[in-house]
Design an enzyme around this catalytic site. Structure first.
Site, PDB file in Angstrom:
ATOM      1  N   ARG A 174      48.214 -16.433 103.374  1.00 57.32           N
ATOM      2  CA  ARG A 174      47.258 -15.986 104.393  1.00 57.32           C
ATOM      3  C   ARG A 174      47.948 -15.798 105.740  1.00 57.32           C
ATOM      4  NH1 ARG A 174      43.026 -19.728 105.639  1.00 57.32           N
ATOM      5  NH2 ARG A 174      42.593 -18.004 107.035  1.00 57.32           N
ATOM      6  N   LYS A 220      49.069 -13.100 113.090  1.00 56.68           N
ATOM      7  CA  LYS A 220      47.824 -12.991 112.310  1.00 56.68           C
ATOM      8  C   LYS A 220      46.634 -13.083 113.263  1.00 56.68           C
ATOM      9  CE  LYS A 220      46.216 -16.804 110.235  1.00 56.68           C
ATOM     10  NZ  LYS A 220      44.865 -17.183 110.647  1.00 56.68           N
ATOM     11  N   ASP A 242      47.240 -25.367 115.555  1.00 57.16           N
ATOM     12  CA  ASP A 242      47.871 -24.665 114.426  1.00 57.16           C
ATOM     13  C   ASP A 242      49.312 -25.090 114.189  1.00 57.16           C
ATOM     14  OD1 ASP A 242      46.187 -21.464 114.996  1.00 57.16           O
ATOM     15  OD2 ASP A 242      45.511 -23.374 114.176  1.00 57.16           O
ATOM     16  N   ARG A 297      33.148 -25.117 111.270  1.00 53.19           N
ATOM     17  CA  ARG A 297      33.430 -23.832 111.927  1.00 53.19           C
ATOM     18  C   ARG A 297      32.143 -23.039 112.241  1.00 53.19           C
ATOM     19  NH1 ARG A 297      38.970 -22.102 110.158  1.00 53.19           N
ATOM     20  NH2 ARG A 297      38.924 -20.794 111.996  1.00 53.19           N
TER      21      ARG A 297
HETATM   22  C1  EPZ Z   1      40.986 -19.461 115.955  1.00 58.85           C
HETATM   23  O1  EPZ Z   1      39.933 -19.924 115.126  1.00 58.85           O
HETATM   24  C2  EPZ Z   1      42.191 -19.284 115.035  1.00 58.85           C
HETATM   25  N1  EPZ Z   1      41.881 -18.293 114.016  1.00 58.85           N
HETATM   26  C3  EPZ Z   1      42.524 -20.623 114.378  1.00 58.85           C
HETATM   27  O2  EPZ Z   1      43.702 -20.422 113.591  1.00 58.85           O
HETATM   28  C4  EPZ Z   1      42.836 -21.629 115.479  1.00 58.85           C
HETATM   29  O3  EPZ Z   1      43.096 -22.896 114.890  1.00 58.85           O
HETATM   30  C5  EPZ Z   1      41.636 -21.739 116.428  1.00 58.85           C
HETATM   31  O4  EPZ Z   1      41.320 -20.427 116.956  1.00 58.85           O
HETATM   32  C6  EPZ Z   1      41.909 -22.674 117.591  1.00 58.85           C
HETATM   33  O5  EPZ Z   1      43.033 -22.252 118.289  1.00 58.85           O
HETATM   34  C7  EPZ Z   1      41.957 -16.974 114.360  1.00 58.85           C
HETATM   35  O6  EPZ Z   1      42.268 -16.618 115.477  1.00 58.85           O
HETATM   36  C8  EPZ Z   1      41.649 -15.996 113.275  1.00 58.85           C
HETATM   37  P1  EPZ Z   1      37.597 -21.721 117.800  1.00 58.85           P
HETATM   38  P2  EPZ Z   1      38.422 -19.981 115.713  1.00 58.85           P
HETATM   39  O7  EPZ Z   1      36.372 -20.885 117.837  1.00 58.85           O
HETATM   40  O8  EPZ Z   1      38.193 -18.822 116.596  1.00 58.85           O
HETATM   41  C9  EPZ Z   1      34.236 -25.030 117.366  1.00 58.85           C
HETATM   42  C10 EPZ Z   1      45.098 -20.647 111.741  1.00 58.85           C
HETATM   43  O9  EPZ Z   1      45.578 -21.628 111.173  1.00 58.85           O
HETATM   44  N2  EPZ Z   1      33.291 -23.911 117.525  1.00 58.85           N
HETATM   45  O10 EPZ Z   1      38.453 -21.809 119.023  1.00 58.85           O
HETATM   46  O11 EPZ Z   1      37.506 -20.205 114.577  1.00 58.85           O
HETATM   47  C11 EPZ Z   1      34.948 -24.966 116.025  1.00 58.85           C
HETATM   48  O12 EPZ Z   1      34.186 -25.588 115.021  1.00 58.85           O
HETATM   49  C12 EPZ Z   1      43.650 -20.660 112.171  1.00 58.85           C
HETATM   50  O13 EPZ Z   1      45.734 -19.596 112.028  1.00 58.85           O
HETATM   51  C13 EPZ Z   1      31.935 -24.179 117.634  1.00 58.85           C
HETATM   52  O14 EPZ Z   1      31.509 -25.336 117.599  1.00 58.85           O
HETATM   53  O15 EPZ Z   1      38.524 -21.306 116.588  1.00 58.85           O
HETATM   54  C14 EPZ Z   1      36.232 -25.716 116.284  1.00 58.85           C
HETATM   55  O16 EPZ Z   1      35.982 -27.106 116.154  1.00 58.85           O
HETATM   56  C15 EPZ Z   1      42.933 -21.945 111.799  1.00 58.85           C
HETATM   57  N3  EPZ Z   1      31.064 -23.140 117.762  1.00 58.85           N
HETATM   58  C16 EPZ Z   1      36.533 -25.388 117.747  1.00 58.85           C
HETATM   59  O17 EPZ Z   1      35.303 -24.913 118.308  1.00 58.85           O
HETATM   60  C17 EPZ Z   1      31.488 -21.836 117.801  1.00 58.85           C
HETATM   61  O18 EPZ Z   1      30.645 -20.917 117.942  1.00 58.85           O
HETATM   62  C18 EPZ Z   1      37.594 -24.335 117.930  1.00 58.85           C
HETATM   63  O19 EPZ Z   1      37.143 -23.180 117.307  1.00 58.85           O
HETATM   64  C19 EPZ Z   1      32.872 -21.578 117.686  1.00 58.85           C
HETATM   65  C20 EPZ Z   1      33.758 -22.631 117.562  1.00 58.85           C
END
Ligand code: EPZ
Length: 417
Positions: free
Chosen positions: A396, A22, A304, A117
């Site tokens: 999902r 995904k 995850d 997020r």
């Molecule tokens: C991706 O989400 C995945 N989703 C998530 O999988 C996964 O848990 C996550 O990466 C971490 O590995 C997809 O790829 C579609 P991040 P993403 O940006 O990109 C903070 C699942 O279960 N952050 O690495 O949203 C954020 O709040 C899903 O399959 C900021 O502060 O994750 C979080 O605490 C859930 N500012 C941390 O970084 C930003 O601009 C990690 O977020 C972006 C992120």
């Protein structure tokens, strides 16, 4: 709403092939917006998140039929709130729209169950490339005369920000360096796909990714075909399923190297695993021992897989501890697991899991995608028939879950309502 009935305890046996990832499919679908031609995918996973994302591409004017996407004639640069709120990863259309069409209007993705997020890292990176970004009436309004390559150092190796900025840099003038980039395998798959489209992306999978901008005029439009990598998190879920029921399973269709730290952790707990390049076989392992885990960006322990591991820890010998460093609210499976007999205390970002819980079936409710997977695993080990509600969360990220578990000898029914 459909629900699952699972009668435990189960003894798994047989082989299951995971679907494609995904979290690789979503950014790759976004990247089709960069390309003035047709992209054919041989194995898009049958998931509601993918269907939503395809709706977003269609709302922008892309033609999507049977695993193909043709974004040669995009008419709109706006991703509406009613779609974005269902599919927060749709913020990934921002980078490609801005890069190719110099404008984009994307609803701010709200928070979700596991955290606020924010997308500040995405937006500040795009400003470094020369974009004008403003937030108005819940929308991100992005525009630019042109994007110019720059060095962007991410304050945190955000997966989504890395992906969005790789795509934003695709048509930026000159070279873009993304430092402290996320290293997930899904990012490497995105880079491989972008390379097939004709872009220059080096270093994906490391902390430094270098993109040399192309011009739209020099792009070809020949049809591109791509096979998406297997879903490592789905694989981890089934592997843990065999361990939590002290039984066996062969899980295929993914690169075991993408689960290195998960497999090392399970082996340190006593799991007997036969590890092949594209498969893992779980052998009878008896009762495992508890351990301590800290989630971290790849190649650290994946957030995850945290909920799924917690379900396993509840039946291990001795106590365990999990620290969740990625999301601020990713323990919502705890109260639902407690209904099945788990004894877990949460203090901020740390969960303390008592071992040797005797699990009893109970009606439980899914709260988010991976929490739902933890409930399924617990129900497979619990005595009696559990009813798992709100399984739209599961749909999902787990294609054909009931069929796949049935093929592993799990006593599971999806009850349509
Ligand atoms: C991706 O989400 C995945 N989703 C998530 O999988 C996964 O848990 C996550 O990466 C971490 O590995 C997809 O790829 C579609 P991040 P993403 O940006 O990109 C903070 C699942 O279960 N952050 O690495 O949203 C954020 O709040 C899903 O399959 C900021 O502060 O994750 C979080 O605490 C859930 N500012 C941390 O970084 C930003 O601009 C990690 O977020 C972006 C992120």
């Amino acid at each position: 709403m459909d629900y699952l009935d699972i009668q435990g305890p189960c003894a798994l046996k047989g082989t299951v092939k995971v679907s494609s990832s995904k979290n690789a499919s979503l950014p790759i679908l976004a990247a089709t917006l960069l390309y003035p031609g047709k992209c054919r995918f041989t194995n898009l996973p049958e998931l509601s998140d993918i269907n939503f994302f395809i709706q977003i591409l269609q709302s922008l004017g892309a033609t999507c039929e049977e695993g193909t996407v043709d974004a040669s004639s995009i008419e709109s640069y706006q991703a509406d709130y009613d779609l974005v709120r269902k599919m927060r990863a749709s913020v990934l259309v921002l980078g490609p729209l801005l890069s190719r069409f110099k404008q984009a209007r994307v609803s701010l993705p709200g928070g979700c169950a596991i955290g606020s997020r924010p997308v500040d890292i995405h937006l500040s990176g795009m400003e470094k490339l020369g974009a004008n970004i403003k937030i108005e009436a819940g929308y991100i309004e992005a525009s630019c005369e042109k994007l110019v390559g720059a060095k962007i150092v991410l304050p945190f190796p955000s997966v989504g920000a890395t992906e969005n900025l790789m795509m934003a840099a695709a048509y930026a003038e000159g070279e873009t360096i993304i430092d402290n980039a996320a290293r997930e395998p899904e990012i490497e798959d995105l880079a491989n796909f972008m390379t097939k489209l004709g872009f220059s992306v080096e270093g994906a999978g490391t902390s430094t990714i270098v993109i040399k901008g192309r011009s739209v005029e020099e792009m070809s439009s020949i049809e591109v075909t791509h096979e998406i990598i297997g879903d490592r998190i789905e694989a981890a879920t089934y592997i843990i399923g065999a361990l939590i029921t002290n039984s066996t399973a062969r899980v295929e269709g993914f690169k075991s190297v993408h689960l290195d730290i998960v497999l090392d952790t399970l082996k340190s707990m006593g799991a007997q695993l036969l590890i092949e390049e594209d498969a893992v076989e779980v052998r009878p392992s008896g009762q495992l021992s508890g351990t301590r885990v800290e989630t971290a960006p790849y190649p650290g322990f994946p957030t995850d897989a945290q909920a799924q591991l917690m379900a396993l820890m509840g039946v291990c010998k001795g106590d365990s501890q999990i620290s969740e460093h990625i999301f601020e609210n990713r323990f919502m499976h705890v109260p639902e697991l407690a209904r099945m007999g788990y004894d877990i205390k949460v203090d901020g970002r740390v969960a303390y899991i008592k071992g040797e819980s005797s699990l009893k079936a109970a009606p439980v409710m899914c709260t988010d995608l991976r929490a739902s997977a933890a409930l399924v695993l617990a129900a497979m080990a619990a005595e009696g028939t559990s009813q798992i509600n709100r399984i739209y969360h599961l749909d999902r990220g787990y294609a054909k879950l009931a069929d796949k578990l049935k093929s592993l000898n799990v006593n599971i029914e999806r009850v349509k309502q």
